[in-house]
Motif scaffolding. Structure first.
Motif, PDB file in Angstrom:
ATOM      1  N   SER A  32       0.846  -1.194   0.000  1.00  0.00           N
ATOM      2  CA  SER A  32       0.000   0.000   0.000  1.00  0.00           C
ATOM      3  C   SER A  32       0.882   1.245   0.000  1.00  0.00           C
ATOM      4  CB  SER A  32      -0.887  -0.007   1.254  1.00  0.00           C
ATOM      5  OG  SER A  32      -1.794   1.046   1.229  1.00  0.00           O
ATOM      6  N   ALA A  33       0.512   2.215  -0.821  1.00  0.00           N
ATOM      7  CA  ALA A  33       1.225   3.494  -0.809  1.00  0.00           C
ATOM      8  C   ALA A  33       1.071   4.120   0.575  1.00  0.00           C
ATOM      9  CB  ALA A  33       0.656   4.418  -1.885  1.00  0.00           C
ATOM     10  N   PRO A  34       2.094   4.811   1.064  1.00  0.00           N
ATOM     11  CA  PRO A  34       2.035   5.382   2.409  1.00  0.00           C
ATOM     12  C   PRO A  34       0.811   6.276   2.650  1.00  0.00           C
ATOM     13  CG  PRO A  34       4.255   5.535   1.558  1.00  0.00           C
ATOM     14  CD  PRO A  34       3.393   5.057   0.427  1.00  0.00           C
ATOM     15  N   LEU A  35       0.343   6.967   1.621  1.00  0.00           N
ATOM     16  CA  LEU A  35      -0.779   7.885   1.796  1.00  0.00           C
ATOM     17  C   LEU A  35      -2.087   7.358   1.198  1.00  0.00           C
ATOM     18  CD1 LEU A  35       1.059  11.268   1.126  1.00  0.00           C
ATOM     19  CD2 LEU A  35       0.577  10.158   3.305  1.00  0.00           C
ATOM     20  N   ARG A  36      -2.141   6.069   0.946  1.00  0.00           N
ATOM     21  CA  ARG A  36      -3.349   5.482   0.336  1.00  0.00           C
ATOM     22  C   ARG A  36      -4.621   5.860   1.086  1.00  0.00           C
ATOM     23  NH1 ARG A  36      -5.400  -0.641   1.320  1.00  0.00           N
ATOM     24  NH2 ARG A  36      -7.552  -0.206   0.741  1.00  0.00           N
ATOM     25  N   LEU A  37      -4.659   5.560   2.380  1.00  0.00           N
ATOM     26  CA  LEU A  37      -5.884   5.809   3.136  1.00  0.00           C
ATOM     27  C   LEU A  37      -6.192   7.300   3.258  1.00  0.00           C
ATOM     28  CD1 LEU A  37      -5.605   3.033   5.855  1.00  0.00           C
ATOM     29  CD2 LEU A  37      -7.073   3.083   3.828  1.00  0.00           C
ATOM     30  N   VAL A  52     -18.313   3.207  -0.585  1.00  0.00           N
ATOM     31  CA  VAL A  52     -17.176   2.388  -1.007  1.00  0.00           C
ATOM     32  C   VAL A  52     -16.210   3.286  -1.774  1.00  0.00           C
ATOM     33  CG1 VAL A  52     -16.406   0.400  -2.363  1.00  0.00           C
ATOM     34  CG2 VAL A  52     -18.652   0.343  -1.242  1.00  0.00           C
ATOM     35  N   VAL A  53     -14.976   3.340  -1.314  1.00  0.00           N
ATOM     36  CA  VAL A  53     -13.946   4.092  -2.035  1.00  0.00           C
ATOM     37  C   VAL A  53     -12.794   3.129  -2.307  1.00  0.00           C
ATOM     38  CG1 VAL A  53     -12.335   6.034  -1.967  1.00  0.00           C
ATOM     39  CG2 VAL A  53     -14.587   6.267  -0.918  1.00  0.00           C
ATOM     40  N   PHE A  54     -12.379   3.088  -3.549  1.00  0.00           N
ATOM     41  CA  PHE A  54     -11.265   2.233  -3.928  1.00  0.00           C
ATOM     42  C   PHE A  54     -10.330   3.047  -4.812  1.00  0.00           C
ATOM     43  CE2 PHE A  54     -14.517   1.733  -7.091  1.00  0.00           C
ATOM     44  CZ  PHE A  54     -13.891   1.510  -8.299  1.00  0.00           C
ATOM     45  N   CYS A  55      -9.267   2.442  -5.291  1.00  0.00           N
ATOM     46  CA  CYS A  55      -8.309   3.158  -6.134  1.00  0.00           C
ATOM     47  C   CYS A  55      -7.840   2.209  -7.237  1.00  0.00           C
ATOM     48  CB  CYS A  55      -7.128   3.654  -5.304  1.00  0.00           C
ATOM     49  SG  CYS A  55      -6.218   2.352  -4.448  1.00  0.00           S
ATOM     50  N   TRP A  56      -7.052   2.739  -8.129  1.00  0.00           N
ATOM     51  CA  TRP A  56      -6.455   1.896  -9.151  1.00  0.00           C
ATOM     52  C   TRP A  56      -5.496   0.924  -8.465  1.00  0.00           C
ATOM     53  CZ3 TRP A  56      -4.794   6.117 -13.185  1.00  0.00           C
ATOM     54  CH2 TRP A  56      -5.940   6.639 -13.799  1.00  0.00           C
ATOM     55  N   GLN A  57      -5.311  -0.220  -9.099  1.00  0.00           N
ATOM     56  CA  GLN A  57      -4.426  -1.245  -8.570  1.00  0.00           C
ATOM     57  C   GLN A  57      -3.254  -1.444  -9.521  1.00  0.00           C
ATOM     58  OE1 GLN A  57      -6.039  -5.074  -6.988  1.00  0.00           O
ATOM     59  NE2 GLN A  57      -5.063  -5.926  -8.810  1.00  0.00           N
ATOM     60  N   ALA A  69       0.993  -3.758 -15.256  1.00  0.00           N
ATOM     61  CA  ALA A  69      -0.359  -3.324 -15.625  1.00  0.00           C
ATOM     62  C   ALA A  69      -0.913  -2.448 -14.512  1.00  0.00           C
ATOM     63  CB  ALA A  69      -1.272  -4.515 -15.839  1.00  0.00           C
ATOM     64  N   ILE A  70      -1.918  -1.668 -14.864  1.00  0.00           N
ATOM     65  CA  ILE A  70      -2.670  -0.904 -13.873  1.00  0.00           C
ATOM     66  C   ILE A  70      -4.141  -1.198 -14.115  1.00  0.00           C
ATOM     67  CG2 ILE A  70      -3.319   1.376 -12.997  1.00  0.00           C
ATOM     68  CD1 ILE A  70      -0.563   2.380 -13.802  1.00  0.00           C
ATOM     69  N   LYS A  71      -4.805  -1.711 -13.086  1.00  0.00           N
ATOM     70  CA  LYS A  71      -6.236  -1.988 -13.160  1.00  0.00           C
ATOM     71  C   LYS A  71      -6.940  -0.675 -12.851  1.00  0.00           C
ATOM     72  CE  LYS A  71      -9.637  -5.346 -11.639  1.00  0.00           C
ATOM     73  NZ  LYS A  71      -9.833  -6.584 -10.862  1.00  0.00           N
ATOM     74  N   LYS A  72      -7.552  -0.101 -13.890  1.00  0.00           N
ATOM     75  CA  LYS A  72      -8.168   1.215 -13.766  1.00  0.00           C
ATOM     76  C   LYS A  72      -9.690   1.109 -13.739  1.00  0.00           C
ATOM     77  CE  LYS A  72      -4.491   3.739 -16.119  1.00  0.00           C
ATOM     78  NZ  LYS A  72      -4.188   4.703 -17.196  1.00  0.00           N
ATOM     79  N   ALA A  73     -10.300   2.133 -13.200  1.00  0.00           N
ATOM     80  CA  ALA A  73     -11.754   2.250 -13.174  1.00  0.00           C
ATOM     81  C   ALA A  73     -12.102   3.732 -13.269  1.00  0.00           C
ATOM     82  CB  ALA A  73     -12.309   1.664 -11.880  1.00  0.00           C
ATOM     83  N   PRO A  74     -13.291   4.048 -13.763  1.00  0.00           N
ATOM     84  CA  PRO A  74     -13.706   5.454 -13.803  1.00  0.00           C
ATOM     85  C   PRO A  74     -13.964   5.963 -12.384  1.00  0.00           C
ATOM     86  CG  PRO A  74     -15.508   4.018 -14.499  1.00  0.00           C
ATOM     87  CD  PRO A  74     -14.299   3.146 -14.298  1.00  0.00           C
ATOM     88  N   GLN A 134      -8.203   8.060  -8.632  1.00  0.00           N
ATOM     89  CA  GLN A 134      -7.542   7.819  -9.920  1.00  0.00           C
ATOM     90  C   GLN A 134      -6.022   7.744  -9.813  1.00  0.00           C
ATOM     91  OE1 GLN A 134      -9.881   7.723 -13.019  1.00  0.00           O
ATOM     92  NE2 GLN A 134     -10.725   6.961 -11.092  1.00  0.00           N
ATOM     93  N   GLU A 135      -5.557   6.871  -8.918  1.00  0.00           N
ATOM     94  CA  GLU A 135      -4.122   6.625  -8.747  1.00  0.00           C
ATOM     95  C   GLU A 135      -3.922   5.172  -8.328  1.00  0.00           C
ATOM     96  OE1 GLU A 135      -1.571   9.417  -6.503  1.00  0.00           O
ATOM     97  OE2 GLU A 135      -3.471  10.432  -6.059  1.00  0.00           O
ATOM     98  N   PRO A 136      -2.818   4.530  -8.754  1.00  0.00           N
ATOM     99  CA  PRO A 136      -2.528   3.172  -8.282  1.00  0.00           C
ATOM    100  C   PRO A 136      -1.887   3.220  -6.889  1.00  0.00           C
ATOM    101  CG  PRO A 136      -0.881   3.836  -9.888  1.00  0.00           C
ATOM    102  CD  PRO A 136      -1.876   4.960  -9.784  1.00  0.00           C
ATOM    103  N   LEU A 137      -2.718   3.146  -5.860  1.00  0.00           N
ATOM    104  CA  LEU A 137      -2.244   3.296  -4.485  1.00  0.00           C
ATOM    105  C   LEU A 137      -2.005   1.965  -3.778  1.00  0.00           C
ATOM    106  CD1 LEU A 137      -4.571   6.259  -3.459  1.00  0.00           C
ATOM    107  CD2 LEU A 137      -2.163   6.361  -4.154  1.00  0.00           C
TER     108      LEU A 137
END
Length: 165
Positions: A32-37, A52-57, A69-74, A134-137
């Motif tokens: 997990s990125a240090p500032l993800r949460l 529900v809040v999620f981010c790119w993977q 790869a980066i799993k993206k979502a709108p 909109q970031e891979p966190l």
């Protein structure tokens, strides 16, 4: 748990022990990125109606600094809802979920495959509001063997069953 009972049952065992209003999801081998949460919490502060809040993977094979790869979502709920009709766009380890929604749907189903997709579809069905940062966190190791298990006729059939359900 003492034995492998599958992701759904194992996650439900953990949920029973959670007492806070928000559940952050992540596997022990994910990064997990240090500032993800903080980023996810800022999205909640900007829109308190979110559930529900999620981010790119970000995905990698051997070296987390070299993404494959980066799993993206709108970002918006309506676009997420439309995309989920056709495939799972949500990286399960990136989820931050309002606990009362998990309790409302009875947690995870014991499916042994696609529990995460099923969970998101059921959350949508009971009115949960989604947002994607909109970031891979979160970075996840994905090996070719895993990709092979997530393809083929059996997997496609199970995915269709989850959507239909």
């Amino acid at each position: 748990l003492q034995e492998n009972v599958g992701q759904g049952r194992a996650s439900n065992a953990g949920l029973c022990r959670c007492s806070q209003p928000w559940i952050a999801r992540m596997d022990s081998d994910d990064i997990s990125a240090p500032l993800r949460l903080l980023h996810q919490w800022k999205a909640l502060e900007a829109d308190p109606e979110l559930d529900v809040v999620f981010c790119w993977q970000g995905e990698f094979k051997d070296d987390p600094s070299r993404l494959t790869a980066i799993k993206k979502a709108p970002p918006s709920h309506n676009k997420i809802r439309k995309a989920l009709r056709w495939r799972n766009i949500i990286g399960h380890p990136t989820l931050l979920i309002r606990k009362h929604f998990l309790d409302r749907i009875g947690g995870y189903a014991d499916l042994r495959i696609l529990e995460d997709y099923d969970l998101c579809m059921r959350l949508l069905h009971v009115g949960a509001r989604f947002h994607c940062v909109q970031e891979p966190l979160v970075l996840v190791r994905v090996l070719p063997e895993q990709r092979a298990r997530r393809s083929g006729w059996t997997y496609a059939k199970k995915e269709w069953e989850v959507r239909w359900r």
